[in-house]
Design a protein around this motif. Structure first.
Motif, PDB file in Angstrom:
ATOM      1  N   ARG A 186       0.813  -1.204   0.000  1.00 20.70           N
ATOM      2  CA  ARG A 186       0.000   0.000   0.000  1.00 20.70           C
ATOM      3  C   ARG A 186       0.855   1.266   0.000  1.00 20.70           C
ATOM      4  O   ARG A 186       0.445   2.297  -0.553  1.00 20.70           O
ATOM      5  CB  ARG A 186      -0.940  -0.019   1.206  1.00 20.70           C
ATOM      6  CG  ARG A 186      -1.871   1.206   1.323  1.00 20.70           C
ATOM      7  CD  ARG A 186      -2.702   1.449   0.068  1.00 20.70           C
ATOM      8  NE  ARG A 186      -3.521   0.334  -0.299  1.00 20.70           N
ATOM      9  CZ  ARG A 186      -4.697   0.045   0.219  1.00 20.70           C
ATOM     10  NH1 ARG A 186      -5.201   0.814   1.167  1.00 20.70           N
ATOM     11  NH2 ARG A 186      -5.369  -1.003  -0.204  1.00 20.70           N
ATOM     12  N   GLU A 189       1.616   2.074  -3.537  1.00 18.89           N
ATOM     13  CA  GLU A 189       0.488   2.319  -4.429  1.00 18.89           C
ATOM     14  C   GLU A 189       0.035   3.780  -4.391  1.00 18.89           C
ATOM     15  O   GLU A 189       0.416   4.539  -3.511  1.00 18.89           O
ATOM     16  CB  GLU A 189      -0.679   1.402  -4.048  1.00 18.89           C
ATOM     17  CG  GLU A 189      -0.388  -0.083  -4.263  1.00 18.89           C
ATOM     18  CD  GLU A 189      -1.529  -0.953  -3.786  1.00 18.89           C
ATOM     19  OE1 GLU A 189      -1.729  -2.031  -4.359  1.00 18.89           O
ATOM     20  OE2 GLU A 189      -2.221  -0.553  -2.821  1.00 18.89           O
ATOM     21  N   THR A 190      -0.791   4.126  -5.354  1.00 13.71           N
ATOM     22  CA  THR A 190      -1.402   5.448  -5.397  1.00 13.71           C
ATOM     23  C   THR A 190      -2.865   5.296  -5.783  1.00 13.71           C
ATOM     24  O   THR A 190      -3.244   4.305  -6.444  1.00 13.71           O
ATOM     25  CB  THR A 190      -0.668   6.359  -6.402  1.00 13.71           C
ATOM     26  OG1 THR A 190      -1.199   7.680  -6.319  1.00 13.71           O
ATOM     27  CG2 THR A 190      -0.800   5.843  -7.822  1.00 13.71           C
ATOM     28  N   TRP A 191      -3.690   6.240  -5.385  1.00 13.12           N
ATOM     29  CA  TRP A 191      -5.123   6.158  -5.666  1.00 13.12           C
ATOM     30  C   TRP A 191      -5.403   6.696  -7.063  1.00 13.12           C
ATOM     31  O   TRP A 191      -5.003   7.812  -7.407  1.00 13.12           O
ATOM     32  CB  TRP A 191      -5.921   6.918  -4.630  1.00 13.12           C
ATOM     33  CG  TRP A 191      -7.402   6.849  -4.854  1.00 13.12           C
ATOM     34  CD1 TRP A 191      -8.208   7.791  -5.423  1.00 13.12           C
ATOM     35  CD2 TRP A 191      -8.249   5.750  -4.542  1.00 13.12           C
ATOM     36  NE1 TRP A 191      -9.506   7.355  -5.466  1.00 13.12           N
ATOM     37  CE2 TRP A 191      -9.565   6.100  -4.936  1.00 13.12           C
ATOM     38  CE3 TRP A 191      -8.032   4.501  -3.964  1.00 13.12           C
ATOM     39  CZ2 TRP A 191     -10.646   5.245  -4.762  1.00 13.12           C
ATOM     40  CZ3 TRP A 191      -9.110   3.656  -3.788  1.00 13.12           C
ATOM     41  CH2 TRP A 191     -10.407   4.028  -4.192  1.00 13.12           C
ATOM     42  N   ASP A 192      -6.064   5.881  -7.868  1.00 12.21           N
ATOM     43  CA  ASP A 192      -6.434   6.265  -9.228  1.00 12.21           C
ATOM     44  C   ASP A 192      -7.918   6.617  -9.242  1.00 12.21           C
ATOM     45  O   ASP A 192      -8.772   5.733  -9.065  1.00 12.21           O
ATOM     46  CB  ASP A 192      -6.143   5.128 -10.210  1.00 12.21           C
ATOM     47  CG  ASP A 192      -6.256   5.571 -11.656  1.00 12.21           C
ATOM     48  OD1 ASP A 192      -7.317   6.106 -12.033  1.00 12.21           O
ATOM     49  OD2 ASP A 192      -5.287   5.375 -12.415  1.00 12.21           O
ATOM     50  N   TRP A 198      -6.893   1.504  -5.731  1.00 13.17           N
ATOM     51  CA  TRP A 198      -5.465   1.631  -5.524  1.00 13.17           C
ATOM     52  C   TRP A 198      -4.736   0.908  -6.647  1.00 13.17           C
ATOM     53  O   TRP A 198      -5.093  -0.216  -7.004  1.00 13.17           O
ATOM     54  CB  TRP A 198      -5.056   1.028  -4.185  1.00 13.17           C
ATOM     55  CG  TRP A 198      -5.532   1.801  -3.000  1.00 13.17           C
ATOM     56  CD1 TRP A 198      -6.626   1.544  -2.230  1.00 13.17           C
ATOM     57  CD2 TRP A 198      -4.923   2.981  -2.455  1.00 13.17           C
ATOM     58  NE1 TRP A 198      -6.747   2.486  -1.242  1.00 13.17           N
ATOM     59  CE2 TRP A 198      -5.716   3.383  -1.351  1.00 13.17           C
ATOM     60  CE3 TRP A 198      -3.800   3.728  -2.792  1.00 13.17           C
ATOM     61  CZ2 TRP A 198      -5.406   4.500  -0.590  1.00 13.17           C
ATOM     62  CZ3 TRP A 198      -3.483   4.843  -2.025  1.00 13.17           C
ATOM     63  CH2 TRP A 198      -4.282   5.217  -0.941  1.00 13.17           C
TER      64      TRP A 198
END
Length: 228
Positions: A186, A189-192, A198
Motif C-alpha cells: 500500500r 500504491e497510489t489512488w487512481d 489503488w
C-alpha cells in the motif's frame, strides 16, 4: 556562549521545529522534546552516558525561515487552505531541494555505523530490503535503518521520495546485525480516481537506504508491475 564554552552540550526543550542559527558551531545538541516530570533524571542519564539518545527527527529542522514550505497557516474567512497535496512535510523539502539544518529522520548517538546493502525481494505483501549494519564505535548503540522510495515517472502525482519503511537494531561495539526493512504494498500504491482503486504504477522503483532522507548509504532498484 559557544565562543566561551565551545564544548557545551545544548539541550533544546521543544516539541516542534525552531530556528537554531548557532547549530553549526555547537559540538553537541540534545533535543529533549517534552520530557515531563522525570526530565531531570532522563537528561542526567543521557549526559552521563548511561543510556543513548537514539531518537530520530519526525520532521525537518529548517536552517532559514524562507525555506519552510508552509511558513504559517493563517485562516482566511475561517478556512485554512493546504496546497501541498502529497508533498507534505519533508516531502516538500525533497521537491524544493532546499538544504535544512537537519533532515527528516536525522539522529545521532554515542557510536558510528557502516551499512552493507543486501538483496531486495518482491513479495505479495510488498518489498523487503536486507541491510547489515556494523557498529564501528566503542559503545553499544541502536540504529534505525530507513528506506525511502523513489517511484518511476508516471501520470500520477507522486513525491520525489517518501519513507517506505524502517527497522531498528541494537548492536554491541564491533559487532554487526542484519535487519529487514519491509515496505508494505500500500505504501507503494497510489489512488487512481479514474479506476476508483489503488494501483501500483509499473516501472523500476529506486529504494534509498540510509540514516535519514538525506544521509543515504546505498540504493537498490526493483521492477514492480501494475495492478490488474
Amino acid at each position: 556562549m559557544l565562543a566561551e564554552v565551545p564544548n557545551a552540550v545544548i539541550v533544546v526543550n521543544a516539541g516542534a521545529p525552531v530556528l537554531l542559527p548557532w547549530l553549526e558551531q555547537a559540538t553537541t545538541v540534545l533535543w529533549a522534546w517534552f520530557p515531563g516530570q522525570e526530565a531531570g533524571h532522563a537528561l542526567a542519564d543521557i549526559l552521563a552516558g548511561v543510556v543513548e539518545p537514539a531518537g530520530r527527527l519526525p520532521w525537518t529542522l529548517p536552517a532559514r525561515t524562507d525555506d519552510v514550505p508552509v511558513p504559517h497557516a493563517v485562516p482566511i474567512d475561517g478556512v485554512v487552505e493546504y496546497r501541498e497535496g502529497v508533498h507534505v512535510g519533508y516531502r516538500a523539502w525533497e521537491r524544493s531541494g532546499a538544504t535544512p539544518a537537519a533532515p527528516f529522520g536525522h539522529g545521532l548517538g554515542w557510536t558510528r555505523w557502516e551499512y552493507t546493502l543486501g538483496e531486495a525481494r518482491v513479495t505479495d505483501a510488498g518489498v523487503e530490503v536486507d541491510v547489515v549494519v556494523r557498529n564501528t564505535g566503542a559503545r553499544a548503540g541502536r540504529e534505525v535503518v530507513q528506506v525511502y522510495v523513489e517511484a518511476p515517472a508516471s501520470d500520477h502525482d507522486r513525491p520525489v521520495r517518501w519513507l517506505g519503511g524502517h527497522a531498528a537494531a541494537t548492536v554491541a561495539p564491533g559487532d554487526e546485525a542484519s535487519v529487514t526493512v519491509r515496505i508494505p504494498r500500500r505504501v507503494l500504491e497510489t489512488w487512481d480516481v479514474r479506476q476508483d482503486a489503488w494501483v501500483l504504477p509499473e516501472g523500476e522503483y529506486r529504494l534509498h537506504t540510509g540514516r535519514s532522507v538525506r544521509d543515504i548509504r546505498g540504493v537498490v532498484c526493483v521492477p514492480l508491475g501494475a495492478t490488474p
